[in-house]
Design a protein around this motif. Structure first.
Motif, mmCIF file in Angstrom:
data_model
loop_
_atom_site.group_PDB
_atom_site.id
_atom_site.type_symbol
_atom_site.label_atom_id
_atom_site.label_comp_id
_atom_site.label_asym_id
_atom_site.label_seq_id
_atom_site.Cartn_x
_atom_site.Cartn_y
_atom_site.Cartn_z
ATOM 1 N N VAL A 178 7.313 -8.796 4.674
ATOM 2 C CA VAL A 178 6.477 -7.956 5.155
ATOM 3 C C VAL A 178 5.140 -7.342 4.278
ATOM 4 O O VAL A 178 4.232 -7.311 4.769
ATOM 5 N N ALA A 179 5.795 -7.071 2.890
ATOM 6 C CA ALA A 179 4.701 -6.529 1.953
ATOM 7 C C ALA A 179 3.286 -6.972 1.877
ATOM 8 O O ALA A 179 2.397 -6.371 1.875
ATOM 9 N N PRO A 180 3.369 -8.279 1.769
ATOM 10 C CA PRO A 180 2.168 -9.098 1.653
ATOM 11 C C PRO A 180 1.059 -8.848 2.935
ATOM 12 O O PRO A 180 0.087 -8.726 2.721
ATOM 13 N N ARG A 181 1.707 -8.721 3.922
ATOM 14 C CA ARG A 181 1.236 -8.487 5.156
ATOM 15 C C ARG A 181 0.395 -7.312 5.379
ATOM 16 O O ARG A 181 -0.867 -6.789 6.020
ATOM 17 N N VAL A 182 1.388 -6.127 4.899
ATOM 18 C CA VAL A 182 0.910 -5.001 4.881
ATOM 19 C C VAL A 182 -0.231 -4.769 3.955
ATOM 20 O O VAL A 182 -1.068 -4.225 4.190
ATOM 21 N N HIS A 183 -0.249 -5.277 2.630
ATOM 22 C CA HIS A 183 -1.313 -5.313 1.624
ATOM 23 C C HIS A 183 -2.570 -6.049 2.327
ATOM 24 O O HIS A 183 -3.614 -5.477 2.119
ATOM 25 N N ALA A 184 -2.532 -6.864 3.049
ATOM 26 C CA ALA A 184 -3.558 -7.749 3.753
ATOM 27 C C ALA A 184 -4.210 -6.882 4.768
ATOM 28 O O ALA A 184 -5.256 -6.572 4.792
ATOM 29 N N ALA A 185 -3.453 -6.101 5.494
ATOM 30 C CA ALA A 185 -3.757 -5.063 6.433
ATOM 31 C C ALA A 185 -4.735 -3.838 5.868
ATOM 32 O O ALA A 185 -5.507 -3.390 6.571
ATOM 33 N N LEU A 186 -4.216 -3.367 4.830
ATOM 34 C CA LEU A 186 -4.833 -2.326 4.067
ATOM 35 C C LEU A 186 -6.086 -2.613 3.514
ATOM 36 O O LEU A 186 -7.060 -1.943 3.727
ATOM 37 N N ASP A 187 -5.939 -4.002 2.938
ATOM 38 C CA ASP A 187 -7.234 -4.733 2.477
ATOM 39 C C ASP A 187 -8.250 -4.631 3.625
ATOM 40 O O ASP A 187 -9.639 -4.474 3.614
ATOM 41 N N GLY A 188 -7.808 -5.024 4.881
ATOM 42 C CA GLY A 188 -8.785 -5.242 5.978
ATOM 43 C C GLY A 188 -9.228 -3.930 6.549
ATOM 44 O O GLY A 188 -10.411 -3.721 6.998
ATOM 45 N N VAL A 189 -8.508 -2.660 6.551
ATOM 46 C CA VAL A 189 -8.876 -1.595 6.477
ATOM 47 C C VAL A 189 -10.115 -1.055 5.797
ATOM 48 O O VAL A 189 -11.030 -0.487 6.251
ATOM 49 N N ASP A 190 -9.873 -1.103 4.636
ATOM 50 C CA ASP A 190 -10.962 -0.865 3.453
ATOM 51 C C ASP A 190 -12.037 -1.782 3.883
ATOM 52 O O ASP A 190 -13.460 -1.265 3.679
ATOM 53 N N ALA A 191 -12.038 -2.919 4.200
ATOM 54 C CA ALA A 191 -13.144 -3.708 4.750
ATOM 55 C C ALA A 191 -13.934 -3.202 5.700
ATOM 56 O O ALA A 191 -15.166 -3.096 5.851
ATOM 57 N N ARG A 192 -13.118 -2.689 6.894
ATOM 58 C CA ARG A 192 -13.907 -2.406 7.905
ATOM 59 C C ARG A 192 -14.371 -0.844 7.702
ATOM 60 O O ARG A 192 -15.418 -0.739 8.304
ATOM 61 N N ARG A 193 -13.719 -0.332 6.770
ATOM 62 C CA ARG A 193 -14.348 1.161 6.620
ATOM 63 C C ARG A 193 -15.815 1.085 5.761
ATOM 64 O O ARG A 193 -16.813 1.715 5.949
ATOM 65 N N VAL A 194 -15.632 0.023 4.881
ATOM 66 C CA VAL A 194 -17.119 -0.216 4.036
ATOM 67 C C VAL A 194 -18.134 -0.712 5.213
ATOM 68 O O VAL A 194 -19.181 -0.323 5.078
ATOM 69 N N ALA A 195 -17.846 -1.653 6.068
ATOM 70 C CA ALA A 195 -18.768 -2.244 6.860
ATOM 71 C C ALA A 195 -19.253 -1.185 7.903
ATOM 72 O O ALA A 195 -20.530 -1.166 8.138
ATOM 73 N N GLY A 221 16.439 3.603 -1.566
ATOM 74 C CA GLY A 221 15.453 2.874 -2.620
ATOM 75 C C GLY A 221 15.841 1.383 -2.304
ATOM 76 O O GLY A 221 14.763 0.361 -2.479
ATOM 77 N N MET A 222 16.820 1.111 -1.463
ATOM 78 C CA MET A 222 17.383 -0.204 -1.224
ATOM 79 C C MET A 222 16.767 -0.731 0.244
ATOM 80 O O MET A 222 16.942 -1.792 0.721
ATOM 81 N N THR A 223 16.091 0.386 1.064
ATOM 82 C CA THR A 223 15.897 0.194 2.498
ATOM 83 C C THR A 223 14.699 -0.961 2.617
ATOM 84 O O THR A 223 13.875 -0.776 1.516
ATOM 85 N N THR A 224 14.189 -1.547 3.510
ATOM 86 C CA THR A 224 13.103 -2.360 3.798
ATOM 87 C C THR A 224 12.085 -1.489 3.620
ATOM 88 O O THR A 224 11.271 -2.075 3.034
ATOM 89 N N SER A 225 12.008 -0.472 4.316
ATOM 90 C CA SER A 225 10.773 0.414 4.020
ATOM 91 C C SER A 225 10.439 0.751 2.786
ATOM 92 O O SER A 225 9.166 0.690 2.349
ATOM 93 N N SER A 226 11.179 1.148 1.941
ATOM 94 C CA SER A 226 10.990 1.589 0.650
ATOM 95 C C SER A 226 10.734 0.470 -0.247
ATOM 96 O O SER A 226 9.878 0.505 -1.213
ATOM 97 N N GLN A 227 11.411 -0.702 0.000
ATOM 98 C CA GLN A 227 11.064 -1.736 -0.904
ATOM 99 C C GLN A 227 9.834 -2.316 -0.492
ATOM 100 O O GLN A 227 8.773 -2.855 -1.605
ATOM 101 N N THR A 228 9.288 -2.166 0.636
ATOM 102 C CA THR A 228 7.875 -2.684 1.033
ATOM 103 C C THR A 228 6.650 -1.783 0.505
ATOM 104 O O THR A 228 5.909 -2.332 0.039
ATOM 105 N N ALA A 229 7.133 -0.512 0.637
ATOM 106 C CA ALA A 229 6.189 0.587 -0.075
ATOM 107 C C ALA A 229 5.884 0.296 -1.791
ATOM 108 O O ALA A 229 4.716 0.127 -2.187
ATOM 109 N N ARG A 230 7.211 0.091 -2.276
ATOM 110 C CA ARG A 230 6.952 -0.215 -3.565
ATOM 111 C C ARG A 230 6.083 -1.445 -4.157
ATOM 112 O O ARG A 230 5.198 -1.511 -4.897
#
Length: 282
Positions: free
Chosen positions: A240-257, A78-87
């Protein structure tokens, strides 16, 4: 004597770091061996990996990397960068989240790109924490770019072309412990060299991002002159987390387009479709 042209000077200055790095290979080999010994004697999480995060519209992330994903220096997954990013991403998006982890403390981009699988199936984003072993192996800029392109292609082969890829910058590892000034400068030059390639790829490729390491907080990562790995994992995840969030928003936007541009095709059948056919169509 022929005059020195500007382009000649540029070419020579560009080659100089590569020549210095090549000359310093024995020094890099020494520090690679020291790094291997350090990680073999270090603390890593021994508990069970974190369970998926419950929530509506669950999505998936694939983490690929070395110490940030392996959890160097911390006792719990739970203390790793990956797990904390995911949360942080799950909380920010208000959605459920599961994730895979492909990791080794000495994982290189080349090794990752040639793995049988990156465990990315079903992922909307892949978050990549690589480069430490590549720096100490003196991977060339050309080889680094080749391997990152292969990695992106492999991720999207498994997860789909719409999968976002977020590269975390190689951290300034020469600042994490006391090393001679010459070695520190050479390591820093190699880090800058590889990070510059990743930054360029992020500018050139759709759905690819590059997140700088939070060097502005580096002083806060030391406690009584000892590097705090737990602080590093937390600070890295915060960046890292905010950029992953933004990347996922981008995925959603491209999928809708894409859905708006491609008209729905209704199959014509002479007999009623089965339940399986309906599920597959949807």
């Amino acid at each position: 004597m022929a005059p020195i042209r500007r382009d000649d000077t540029v070419v020579r200055s560009a080659r100089l770091p590569a020549l210095l790095l090549a000359a310093g290979r024995p020094l890099f080999a020494f520090h690679m061996e020291m790094y291997r010994r350090e990680v073999s004697a270090s603390i890593f999480p021994r508990d069970e990996r974190c369970a998926p995060i419950a929530g509506p519209n669950p999505e998936r992330i694939a983490f690929i990397g070395s110490v940030a994903v392996s959890g160097l220096g911390v006792l719990s997954h739970g203390m790793t960068t990956s797990s904390q990013t995911a949360r942080r991403v799950a909380r920010a998006r208000g959605r459920g989240l599961s994730w895979s982890e492909l990791t080794s403390p000495v994982l290189t981009a080349r090794t990752a790109a040639t793995m049988p699988t990156l465990l990315a199936e079903g992922a909307s984003a892949a978050v990549v924490f690589l480069g430490i072993a590549d720096v100490l192996s003196v991977t060339s800029a050309d080889d680094w770019e080749r391997d990152l392109r292969l990695l992106i292609a492999k991720v999207r082969d498994e997860a789909g072309e719409g999968c976002a890829v977020v590269f975390a910058a190689i951290p300034p590892m020469g600042d994490f412990r006391s090393i001679p000034p010459v070695a520190k400068r050479l390591i820093a030059a190699q880090i800058d060299r590889l990070n510059a390639v990743t930054e360029r790829l992020a500018r050139d490729l759709v759905g690819v991002d590059h997140v700088p390491f939070p060097t502005w907080e580096l002083d806060g990562m030391f406690v009584q002159d000892l590097f705090s790995w737990s602080t590093m994992h937390r600070k890295w995840a915060e960046a890292v987390a905010p950029r992953v969030h933004a990347a996922l928003d981008g995925v959603d936007a491209r999928r809708v387009a894409d859905e708006r541009e491609v008209p729905a095709v209704v199959p014509v059948a002479s007999t009623p479709r089965s339940v399986v056919d309906v599920v597959e169509t949807v």
